[in-house]
Design an enzyme around this catalytic site. Sequence first.
Site, PDB file in Angstrom:
ATOM      1  N   HIS A 181      36.308  45.497  42.382  1.00  0.00           N
ATOM      2  CA  HIS A 181      36.134  44.073  42.103  1.00  0.00           C
ATOM      3  C   HIS A 181      35.003  43.803  41.115  1.00  0.00           C
ATOM      4  CE1 HIS A 181      36.731  39.844  44.075  1.00  0.00           C
ATOM      5  NE2 HIS A 181      36.680  39.774  42.763  1.00  0.00           N
ATOM      6  N   ASP A 230      47.871  37.795  43.999  1.00  0.00           N
ATOM      7  CA  ASP A 230      46.558  38.385  43.751  1.00  0.00           C
ATOM      8  C   ASP A 230      45.562  37.923  44.813  1.00  0.00           C
ATOM      9  OD1 ASP A 230      44.661  39.572  41.325  1.00  0.00           O
ATOM     10  OD2 ASP A 230      43.678  37.970  42.446  1.00  0.00           O
ATOM     11  N   LEU A 259      43.138  29.116  33.376  1.00  0.00           N
ATOM     12  CA  LEU A 259      43.171  27.725  32.910  1.00  0.00           C
ATOM     13  C   LEU A 259      41.771  27.118  32.857  1.00  0.00           C
ATOM     14  CD1 LEU A 259      46.310  26.520  34.908  1.00  0.00           C
ATOM     15  CD2 LEU A 259      46.180  27.213  32.505  1.00  0.00           C
ATOM     16  N   LYS A 272      41.454  43.747  45.753  1.00  0.00           N
ATOM     17  CA  LYS A 272      40.231  44.314  45.188  1.00  0.00           C
ATOM     18  C   LYS A 272      39.255  44.617  46.319  1.00  0.00           C
ATOM     19  CE  LYS A 272      41.019  40.555  41.939  1.00  0.00           C
ATOM     20  NZ  LYS A 272      41.691  39.688  42.934  1.00  0.00           N
ATOM     21  N   TYR A 308      37.736  37.597  49.164  1.00  0.00           N
ATOM     22  CA  TYR A 308      38.295  36.259  49.342  1.00  0.00           C
ATOM     23  C   TYR A 308      38.422  35.913  50.822  1.00  0.00           C
ATOM     24  CZ  TYR A 308      39.898  36.734  44.452  1.00  0.00           C
ATOM     25  OH  TYR A 308      39.991  36.934  43.103  1.00  0.00           O
TER      26      TYR A 308
END
Length: 278
Positions: free
Chosen positions: A112, A49, A193, A79, A54
């Site tokens: 996004h 991903d 997480l 994205k 990014y």
Amino acid sequence: MSEVLESTTTELTPGVRVPLIGLGTWPMAGEEAAAAVSRAIANGYRHIDTAENYGNEEDVGEGIRRSGIARQDIFITTKFNRDWHSREGVLTAFERSAHRLGVDYLDLFLVHWPNPAQGRFVEACEGLRQLADDGAIRAWGVSNFKPAHLRHVLDAGLTVPVNQVQVDPARGQPDQLAFHRQHGITTGAYSPLGRNGDFMASPAITGPARELGRTPGQIVLRWHVQQGRIATPKSASDARQRQNLDVFGFELTQEQLAAINALETGGPPRLDSDTFGH
């Protein structure tokens, strides 16, 4: 379809299955990202991903090539940003992402952020559906869309395959996920997480971890995938990557799932997609 394949993947659209555990790559870049992706694939990951924002699509592509695994055996999600929120713009976004990744098609392409003030996210979704119809991408979806945003897309006659949102035990977003279930939208969970969440020390997580001989992180990831969510934890660590992927050899009981669900605090996602976006 084998039981193993059924348990480790989910179907987004007819014939398109995505691994439930993927490698998140933000904020890795450069050699760190390339090495982490190559290492993850060697460890068994088949879903990576990334995103335009990014700034690491080229590095992710390098890691995939370095792995030596055939392109068709890797599921790539990326994205695009608000600059491309139009039917024509989405095509440009695809061409640029595919070029940076060094591929000729994408498995999953997402809006996004909705950027509702711009008012063009429905057009972006229409452009994505056209890309899917043309075969440039295998599936499309959105990210960070609230139910109000999704309703606009649905009202335009589009069926949304997936919405990637922030979900963890403390920010379970029950109303958001209920809307997804109601409309047949698969949930992708980023930051699955949490971010240094106190919930990892909760008996609802440490108890099953102790009983099952697993780490707290594995318990949380199992909580996601057992409920059909796609989870993309980020890790550059060899040991942690292996742990994160190894969540299909055990099950949580309904009582254990409910106890983790009960850690929900009602807290909103870290960023508000009505006001934040790129």
